[in-house]
Scaffold this active site. Sequence first.
Site, mmCIF file in Angstrom:
data_model
loop_
_atom_site.group_PDB
_atom_site.id
_atom_site.type_symbol
_atom_site.label_atom_id
_atom_site.label_comp_id
_atom_site.label_asym_id
_atom_site.label_seq_id
_atom_site.Cartn_x
_atom_site.Cartn_y
_atom_site.Cartn_z
ATOM 1 N N SER A 79 27.746 44.943 -39.719
ATOM 2 C CA SER A 79 27.104 45.394 -40.953
ATOM 3 C C SER A 79 26.635 46.829 -40.805
ATOM 4 O O SER A 79 26.380 47.303 -39.692
ATOM 5 C CB SER A 79 25.906 44.484 -41.291
ATOM 6 O OG SER A 79 25.334 44.834 -42.537
ATOM 7 N N ASP A 80 26.547 47.515 -41.926
ATOM 8 C CA ASP A 80 26.039 48.873 -41.928
ATOM 9 C C ASP A 80 25.418 49.163 -43.290
ATOM 10 O O ASP A 80 25.865 48.616 -44.307
ATOM 11 C CB ASP A 80 27.147 49.895 -41.645
ATOM 12 C CG ASP A 80 26.597 51.276 -41.371
ATOM 13 O OD1 ASP A 80 26.121 51.496 -40.233
ATOM 14 O OD2 ASP A 80 26.616 52.131 -42.272
#
Length: 203
Positions: A79-80
């Site tokens: 995730s980012d």
Amino acid sequence: MKKGSSPGPTPARAVVLGSTSRYRRELLGRLGIAFQVAAPEVDEAALPGEGPAALASRLGLAKAQAVAERFPGAVVIGSDQVADLDGEALGKPGDHANAVAQLSRMRGRSVLFHTALSVVCRETGFQQQDVAVVRVRFRDLSDAEIESYLRREQPYDCAGSAKSEGLGIALLDAIESDDPTALVGLPLIRTCRMLRAAGVPLL
């Protein structure tokens, strides 16, 4: 196996969170599943001309893929998050001065937070990705309010310099999202959906 006997249940695959973020670790822990954490070691610099949404999406997938190389049999979550102010990417401030500058620019304005999610399993070939977009409207903050908030919470490791799950909620007029935890760093509705699709039982 004895003749006529049925095979036993397929063992559940390991789940690995490809992130060193304490916020994502806490959020994934809410699901009550066993998982381990691995640092993705991915260069997070934007490519030339790359917008905030594209940057978040690319990095979320790159993190999952990087960790999946080391854990090919596992279901890996990457995730980012990138804050987006009129098309400009705002990352983690890192220190007080940068946080003051970010909040000063965002006061009285709406900011988009792109939280990308990818789930990958190399052994099965599974790969899904999505981006949750959260619209956050900041109050018209005074300099004193910004300074007071930053001294009390020190959110220097948060994109956009505001922790909505803490005192940062007092900075905001509104949050619009279809995935309530996306702003904190991991969209759990999407995470649950992808984990189920990858064969990870949740309930």
